[in-house]
Scaffold this motif. Structure first.
Motif, PDB file in Angstrom:
ATOM      1  N   THR A 181      -6.557   5.028  -6.066  1.00 39.21           N
ATOM      2  CA  THR A 181      -5.177   5.314  -5.655  1.00 39.21           C
ATOM      3  C   THR A 181      -4.637   6.560  -6.333  1.00 39.21           C
ATOM      4  O   THR A 181      -3.985   7.399  -5.698  1.00 39.21           O
ATOM      5  CB  THR A 181      -4.269   4.106  -5.942  1.00 39.21           C
ATOM      6  OG1 THR A 181      -4.838   2.927  -5.383  1.00 39.21           O
ATOM      7  CG2 THR A 181      -2.882   4.323  -5.345  1.00 39.21           C
ATOM      8  N   ILE A 184      -0.851   5.879   6.563  1.00 39.42           N
ATOM      9  CA  ILE A 184      -1.743   5.046   5.755  1.00 39.42           C
ATOM     10  C   ILE A 184      -2.498   4.115   6.693  1.00 39.42           C
ATOM     11  O   ILE A 184      -1.887   3.425   7.518  1.00 39.42           O
ATOM     12  CB  ILE A 184      -0.939   4.251   4.715  1.00 39.42           C
ATOM     13  CG1 ILE A 184      -0.239   5.212   3.741  1.00 39.42           C
ATOM     14  CG2 ILE A 184      -1.833   3.281   3.949  1.00 39.42           C
ATOM     15  CD1 ILE A 184       0.824   4.559   2.893  1.00 39.42           C
ATOM     16  N   GLN A 185      -3.803   4.095   6.569  1.00 42.09           N
ATOM     17  CA  GLN A 185      -4.747   3.364   7.416  1.00 42.09           C
ATOM     18  C   GLN A 185      -5.050   4.160   8.685  1.00 42.09           C
ATOM     19  O   GLN A 185      -4.298   5.050   9.101  1.00 42.09           O
ATOM     20  CB  GLN A 185      -4.262   1.952   7.775  1.00 42.09           C
ATOM     21  CG  GLN A 185      -4.162   1.017   6.582  1.00 42.09           C
ATOM     22  CD  GLN A 185      -3.929  -0.428   7.000  1.00 42.09           C
ATOM     23  OE1 GLN A 185      -3.571  -0.725   8.140  1.00 42.09           O
ATOM     24  NE2 GLN A 185      -4.116  -1.338   6.072  1.00 42.09           N
ATOM     25  N   VAL A 210      -4.284   8.837   5.229  1.00 37.01           N
ATOM     26  CA  VAL A 210      -4.917   8.253   4.049  1.00 37.01           C
ATOM     27  C   VAL A 210      -5.595   6.963   4.480  1.00 37.01           C
ATOM     28  O   VAL A 210      -4.937   6.030   4.942  1.00 37.01           O
ATOM     29  CB  VAL A 210      -3.886   7.973   2.938  1.00 37.01           C
ATOM     30  CG1 VAL A 210      -4.560   7.298   1.742  1.00 37.01           C
ATOM     31  CG2 VAL A 210      -3.211   9.272   2.504  1.00 37.01           C
ATOM     32  N   LEU A 260      -5.158   1.247  -1.227  1.00 37.69           N
ATOM     33  CA  LEU A 260      -4.028   1.644  -2.068  1.00 37.69           C
ATOM     34  C   LEU A 260      -3.341   0.392  -2.601  1.00 37.69           C
ATOM     35  O   LEU A 260      -3.232  -0.623  -1.902  1.00 37.69           O
ATOM     36  CB  LEU A 260      -3.027   2.460  -1.248  1.00 37.69           C
ATOM     37  CG  LEU A 260      -3.561   3.720  -0.565  1.00 37.69           C
ATOM     38  CD1 LEU A 260      -2.516   4.267   0.401  1.00 37.69           C
ATOM     39  CD2 LEU A 260      -3.954   4.777  -1.589  1.00 37.69           C
ATOM     40  N   LEU A 282       1.142   4.103  -3.061  1.00 43.83           N
ATOM     41  CA  LEU A 282       0.936   5.539  -2.906  1.00 43.83           C
ATOM     42  C   LEU A 282       2.170   6.314  -3.359  1.00 43.83           C
ATOM     43  O   LEU A 282       2.059   7.326  -4.073  1.00 43.83           O
ATOM     44  CB  LEU A 282       0.620   5.856  -1.446  1.00 43.83           C
ATOM     45  CG  LEU A 282       0.347   7.323  -1.116  1.00 43.83           C
ATOM     46  CD1 LEU A 282      -0.853   7.846  -1.897  1.00 43.83           C
ATOM     47  CD2 LEU A 282       0.140   7.509   0.391  1.00 43.83           C
ATOM     48  N   ALA A 321       2.582   3.146   7.887  1.00 43.25           N
ATOM     49  CA  ALA A 321       1.390   2.320   7.653  1.00 43.25           C
ATOM     50  C   ALA A 321       1.186   1.386   8.827  1.00 43.25           C
ATOM     51  O   ALA A 321       2.143   0.855   9.395  1.00 43.25           O
ATOM     52  CB  ALA A 321       1.540   1.518   6.359  1.00 43.25           C
ATOM     53  N   LEU A 379       6.198   7.875   4.889  1.00 43.71           N
ATOM     54  CA  LEU A 379       4.933   7.181   4.684  1.00 43.71           C
ATOM     55  C   LEU A 379       4.882   6.056   5.705  1.00 43.71           C
ATOM     56  O   LEU A 379       5.640   5.080   5.608  1.00 43.71           O
ATOM     57  CB  LEU A 379       4.844   6.625   3.262  1.00 43.71           C
ATOM     58  CG  LEU A 379       4.942   7.631   2.121  1.00 43.71           C
ATOM     59  CD1 LEU A 379       4.888   6.914   0.771  1.00 43.71           C
ATOM     60  CD2 LEU A 379       3.840   8.672   2.206  1.00 43.71           C
ATOM     61  N   GLN A 434       0.822  -1.206   0.000  1.00 37.34           N
ATOM     62  CA  GLN A 434       0.000   0.000   0.000  1.00 37.34           C
ATOM     63  C   GLN A 434       0.856   1.255   0.000  1.00 37.34           C
ATOM     64  O   GLN A 434       0.591   2.214  -0.739  1.00 37.34           O
ATOM     65  CB  GLN A 434      -0.935  -0.003   1.215  1.00 37.34           C
ATOM     66  CG  GLN A 434      -2.045  -1.032   1.129  1.00 37.34           C
ATOM     67  CD  GLN A 434      -3.169  -0.741   2.102  1.00 37.34           C
ATOM     68  OE1 GLN A 434      -3.577   0.398   2.253  1.00 37.34           O
ATOM     69  NE2 GLN A 434      -3.672  -1.774   2.751  1.00 37.34           N
ATOM     70  N   ALA A 435       1.899   1.258   0.828  1.00 35.36           N
ATOM     71  CA  ALA A 435       2.776   2.428   0.886  1.00 35.36           C
ATOM     72  C   ALA A 435       3.519   2.623  -0.434  1.00 35.36           C
ATOM     73  O   ALA A 435       3.657   3.752  -0.926  1.00 35.36           O
ATOM     74  CB  ALA A 435       3.757   2.277   2.042  1.00 35.36           C
TER      75      ALA A 435
END
Length: 326
Positions: free
Chosen positions: A300, A95-96, A109, A128, A20, A74, A72, A16-17
């Motif tokens: 995304t 993220i999350q 995000v 993502l 992004l 997560a 970033l 996911q990271a």
């Protein structure tokens, strides 16, 4: 600009990271797997008294040489560490859902189904990920010939497994196998199936016994991973309901997506699936092949573009609709 990724070391979080970062045009300068020392791994990271020391040794020495750039983070561990590093002057995108105060980050995000809100929150319908049209085109070129022996239309099947919310033991594998086998017999489709790391050897054997005699292809976990190839070459996709990431990646293709529901319960995943049903992107799998005009659904790019705008970075990704916030 550079990006530095801090996660708990799980492949899904890192993907996911990376997704992004890549869509935002960031150069990934490094990734760190945050491994908590005992006994802290047994306590939710938001309750740690000194997060840097919990994952980086005494006084957080292991995190002092982080490259410059946007952080970033997560997952829960990433959030705990990122909140501290932001207080020290770093720019941090979480993220999350961090499950702590959202204003501890420059941006958060997350997904609509996380049900969080705030002026620094960017929400998307899908997780993502890294499944772009270019990635699919490359996978299609690599896998078309390898899958050419299978009948058309070709149904790709993405199978997850039991987790804290859904169950896929042998009885569930038998039920899924019966539905897939019935589809092969009735609708005369080809079938290629890839299990995940969570599927389990017994469940995989059940699927093999039911599908291989009918001409279905089941990946045996040896050799090249066919996951992207199946996404790229399929005429329809069946995916189990336990994984937001797998459903999101399937929805990024241009073919119909059918969700095979597993026993269990999750409010978050239920909201996620309902959003995609309402968008006309997914339907439930009921043992039959279905075809309809399907368009890729992938938030995304929009989230990455909005992140760049909020942080004053060049918008290099393809901008879709604006990512919704609060």
């Amino acid at each position: 600009m550079q990006g530095v990724i801090l996660t708990e070391g799980y492949a899904g979080l890192e993907a996911q990271a990376l997704g992004l970062a890549e869509r935002a045009g960031l150069v990934v300068a490094g990734t760190r797997a945050l491994r908590p020392t005992l006994p802290w791994g047994r306590l939710p990271p938001r309750f740690w008294p000194a997060p840097l020391a919990m994952v980086g040794g005494a006084d957080g020495d292991g995190l002092r040489d982080l490259p410059d750039g946007l952080l970033l983070t997560a997952g829960g561990t990433g959030a705990a560490v990122g909140a501290v590093l932001r207080r020290q002057g770093r720019r941090v995108v979480q993220i999350q859902n961090p499950r702590m105060r959202l204003d501890r980050f420059d941006l958060v995000v997350a997904n609509r189904h996380d049900e969080i809100d705030g002026p620094n929150v960017l929400l998307g319908r899908t997780a993502l990920h890294r499944v772009t049209p270019a990635v699919l085109a490359e996978a299609r070129a690599a896998w078309t010939e390898r899958l050419a022996h299978l009948p058309r239309p070709l149904v790709a099947v993405l199978v997850g497994g039991s987790n804290g919310r859904f169950r896929m033991g042998p009885p569930e594998a038998e039920a899924l196998a019966a539905g897939l086998a019935g589809m092969m017999r009735t609708d005369r489709v080809g079938l290629a199936l890839t299990p995940s790391r969570r599927t389990g050897a017994e469940q995989r054997a059940i699927l093999e016994r039911a599908l291989q005699p009918l001409g279905g292809w089941v990946w045996d976990l040896a050799g090249a991973n066919p996951y992207l190839g199946l996404l790229a070459c399929a005429d329809a996709i069946v995916v189990t309901s336990d994984s937001v990431s797998m459903v999101s990646e399937a929805a990024a293709t241009s073919v119909p997506v059918l969700v095979a529901h597993l026993p269990g319960r999750s409010r978050r995943i239920g909201l996620f699936l309902r959003d995609l049903v309402d968008a006309g992107r997914i339907r439930s799998f009921n043992g039959r092949f279905e075809s309809w005009n399907a368009a890729p659904l992938d938030d995304t790019d929009a989230v990455a573009a909005e992140m760049c705008r909020r942080l004053g970075l060049p918008v290099t990704c393809e901008a879709g609709r604006p990512a919704p916030s609060h």
